[in-house]
Design an enzyme around this catalytic site. Structure first.
Site, PDB file in Angstrom:
ATOM      1  N   GLY A  67       0.859  -1.156  -0.127  1.00 10.61           N
ATOM      2  CA  GLY A  67      -0.041   0.074  -0.115  1.00 10.61           C
ATOM      3  C   GLY A  67       0.950   1.469   0.114  1.00 10.61           C
ATOM      4  O   GLY A  67       0.176   2.386   0.247  1.00 10.61           O
ATOM      5  N   HIS A  68       2.350   1.260   0.004  1.00  6.69           N
ATOM      6  CA  HIS A  68       2.968   2.223  -0.004  1.00  6.69           C
ATOM      7  C   HIS A  68       4.178   2.326  -0.829  1.00  6.69           C
ATOM      8  O   HIS A  68       5.415   1.922  -0.570  1.00  6.69           O
ATOM      9  CB  HIS A  68       3.615   2.328   1.520  1.00  6.69           C
ATOM     10  CG  HIS A  68       4.272   3.754   1.858  1.00  6.69           C
ATOM     11  ND1 HIS A  68       5.355   4.206   1.585  1.00  6.69           N
ATOM     12  CD2 HIS A  68       3.819   4.758   2.558  1.00  6.69           C
ATOM     13  CE1 HIS A  68       5.649   5.394   1.988  1.00  6.69           C
ATOM     14  NE2 HIS A  68       4.518   5.991   2.452  1.00  6.69           N
ATOM     15  N   PHE A  69       4.138   2.631  -1.940  1.00  7.24           N
ATOM     16  CA  PHE A  69       3.031   2.902  -2.825  1.00  7.24           C
ATOM     17  C   PHE A  69       2.821   1.925  -3.941  1.00  7.24           C
ATOM     18  O   PHE A  69       3.835   1.482  -4.465  1.00  7.24           O
ATOM     19  CB  PHE A  69       2.992   4.310  -3.433  1.00  7.24           C
ATOM     20  CG  PHE A  69       3.186   5.237  -2.362  1.00  7.24           C
ATOM     21  CD1 PHE A  69       2.217   6.050  -1.590  1.00  7.24           C
ATOM     22  CD2 PHE A  69       4.414   5.684  -2.149  1.00  7.24           C
ATOM     23  CE1 PHE A  69       2.361   6.915  -0.598  1.00  7.24           C
ATOM     24  CE2 PHE A  69       4.674   6.788  -1.076  1.00  7.24           C
ATOM     25  CZ  PHE A  69       3.547   7.319  -0.409  1.00  7.24           C
TER      26      PHE A  69
END
Length: 153
Positions: free
Chosen positions: A53-55
């Site tokens: 999720g990052h990124f």
């Protein structure tokens, strides 16, 4: 403080601090001067859970996790001193941190913490993180020592 050049692996680290996967951010300790200084390594794998999720499509290690890795290393340095055996080190402050370059999958993060002050149960340390000899992050950490049962409500 007596310099110890013996490397600590994950099991030895986990005998000193309570962190476990996925929150254990130090893979090994390559230099340890008990109660004073430590140098550690974090291999930043493409499989790290936070990269999902990052990124997406542009994976970057969160700066806050670089700080966490330094805080964990500082805790190893502090808690390896016989006088502090069995205590927990809580991360209580962060000052003047600067992030110079992104840390990417495949990077080897070299972490160093020098404990600069200890007064009672409060300590301060200067943290520094590098990749390939280049500074990626630095700043000051504050740590408080507590008995493990102090965290029970």
């Amino acid at each position: 403080s007596g310099e110890c050049l013996m490397a600590l692996g994950p099991l030895e680290i986990q005998a000193i601090i309570p962190h476990r996967w996925p929150m254990l951010m130090v893979d090994k300790v390559v230099e340890l001067d008990e109660g004073a200084r430590a140098v550690g390594i974090k291999q930043v794998s493409a499989g790290e859970i936070y990269f999902q999720g990052h990124f997406p499509g542009h994976p970057v290690m969160p700066a806050v996790l670089i700080v966490e890795a330094l805080a964990q290393l500082g805790a190893v340095a502090l808690l390896s001193a016989p006088a502090h055996k069995g205590k927990l080190a809580l991360f209580v402050g962060i000052d003047g941190f600067r992030f110079r370059k992104p840390v990417l999958p495949g990077d080897t993060l070299r972490l160093e913490v020098i404990l600069t002050r200890m007064r009672g149960d409060f300590g301060k340390g200067q943290g520094r993180a590098e990749v390939d000899g280049q500074l990626v992050a630095e700043g000051e950490l504050s740590i408080m020592l507590v008995a493990p049962d102090a965290l029970k409500r």
